[in-house]
Design an enzyme around this catalytic site. Structure first.
Site, PDB file in Angstrom:
ATOM      1  N   ASP A  21     -21.828  62.788  46.700  1.00  0.00           N
ATOM      2  CA  ASP A  21     -23.206  62.044  46.366  1.00  0.00           C
ATOM      3  C   ASP A  21     -24.037  63.113  45.964  1.00  0.00           C
ATOM      4  O   ASP A  21     -25.173  62.962  45.595  1.00  0.00           O
ATOM      5  CB  ASP A  21     -23.877  61.396  47.493  1.00  0.00           C
ATOM      6  CG  ASP A  21     -23.020  60.226  47.748  1.00  0.00           C
ATOM      7  OD1 ASP A  21     -22.391  59.623  46.881  1.00  0.00           O
ATOM      8  OD2 ASP A  21     -23.457  59.534  48.819  1.00  0.00           O
ATOM      9  N   LYS A  34     -30.710  57.479  47.218  1.00  0.00           N
ATOM     10  CA  LYS A  34     -29.831  56.633  46.347  1.00  0.00           C
ATOM     11  C   LYS A  34     -29.623  55.302  46.981  1.00  0.00           C
ATOM     12  O   LYS A  34     -29.486  55.037  48.072  1.00  0.00           O
ATOM     13  CB  LYS A  34     -28.800  57.362  45.697  1.00  0.00           C
ATOM     14  CG  LYS A  34     -27.679  57.773  46.547  1.00  0.00           C
ATOM     15  CD  LYS A  34     -26.780  56.557  46.979  1.00  0.00           C
ATOM     16  CE  LYS A  34     -25.462  57.060  47.845  1.00  0.00           C
ATOM     17  NZ  LYS A  34     -24.790  56.046  48.421  1.00  0.00           N
TER      18      LYS A  34
END
Length: 317
Positions: A151, A17
């Site tokens: 995350d 990401k």
């Protein structure tokens, strides 16, 4: 006679990401920081192949197909590894878990601010769920993912999302227009706790009161929805960037070079040291990545958003 054991391999890929926006609040009494972030899953994937084993227990190895130069990089292969932890959680949730061997193909930089370890954990959750026929819903898997790290739920979800709290309170954002980026990888890592501690030190020395972040800039989400890189380039924010640059001053030069060679804007991704350069389109991204590569940088053109963790093969051996 007992039933003959048949090994099975489930292979899953999960994306790294980029934090398009990352606002960081003050240090909390519990040692964490509240954040308001926009996560974008990009087309750089980790892969985990989970193979059932007749012997009980969890083993982990790194695939020789990994594209990272892992010389001198210490990746734990025991219970300190996030993928190992994910498999252990899934074994507890499953009625008939076998032993499992996890082979991880590393492509997302280690300690690079892109959530590579989190992607490994997300991929492992999905792979072991399929391998052991646990039948958990995505929502249940996301709940387990949150136990592993802030995350991990996003790598499971993918796409674009707003993260609040410590990044674990995720809300999908309806932003599907492609954005093109060039990632510039460093040959070293930055410890996320070190970056946060450095930010706290910088703020303490300035004596400025930092408010708790409560939401993200709506202009960022509008630009992502419209596929408008020009507007997005003007509103990129990363509160951790100055701390990362304090620890690794050369990052400022990399951002400057990228912008001088055509990037609309550049920023440190998450806690760094990976640099994310926003490009006008896919052609511009390819040209910029090639030029930076010729100049000796490790650069790659990627795009986002992309889907989260997905099964790519399921094979009975």
């Amino acid at each position: 006679m007992g039933e003959r054991f048949h090994a099975r391999t489930v292979r899953v890929k999960a994306p790294g990401k980029v934090n398009v926006s990352l606002s960081v609040g003050p240090l909390r009494p519990d040692g964490y920081h509240s954040v308001a972030s926009v996560y974008l899953a990009v087309s750089l994937y980790e892969e985990v192949a989970a193979t059932s084993t007749e012997a009980p227990g969890i083993t982990v190895s790194i695939s020789p197909d990994s594209t990272l130069d892992l010389d001198g990089v210490d990746i734990p292969l025991d219970q300190r590894n996030l993928a190992y932890k994910a498999a252990a959680i899934m074994a507890e949730m499953s009625e008939k878990p076998t032993g499992v061997h996890l082979e991880i193909t590393k492509r997302v930089p280690v300690a690079g601010g892109m959530g590579g370890g989190s992607a490994d954990a997300a991929a492992t959750l999905l792979a072991c769920d399929a391998l052991w026929n646990s039948g958990l819903s995505r929502e249940e898997l996301a709940h387990l993912a949150a136990e592993l790290g802030a995350d991990v739920p996003f790598s499971l979800l993918g796409g674009t999302a707003v993260g609040l709290g410590v990044g674990d309170k995720l809300s999908p954002a309806l932003a599907k227009a492609q954005m093109d980026w060039v990632l510039v990888f460093a040959d070293y890592g930055l410890s996320t706790p070190d970056v946060f501690r450095t930010l706290d030190g910088l703020r303490d020395s300035e004596g400025v009161e930092i408010p708790e972040p409560v939401d993200v800039d709506p202009t960022i989400l509008q630009a992502l929805r419209k596929g408008d890189p020009e507007t997005l380039s003007r509103v990129l924010i990363n509160d951790l960037q100055r701390a990362s640059i304090t620890l690794a001053p050369q990052l400022r030069d990399t951002i400057g070079l990228g912008e001088a060679r055509g990037a609309l804007a550049g920023m440190v991704s998450g806690s760094g040291p990976t640099i994310a350069l926003l490009a006008r389109d896919s052609v511009s991204a390819s040209v910029l990545a090639e030029e930076l590569t010729h100049r000796g940088h490790n650069a790659l053109a990627v795009h986002g958003p992309v889907p989260g963790a997905r099964i790519i093969s399921d094979t009975l051996l």
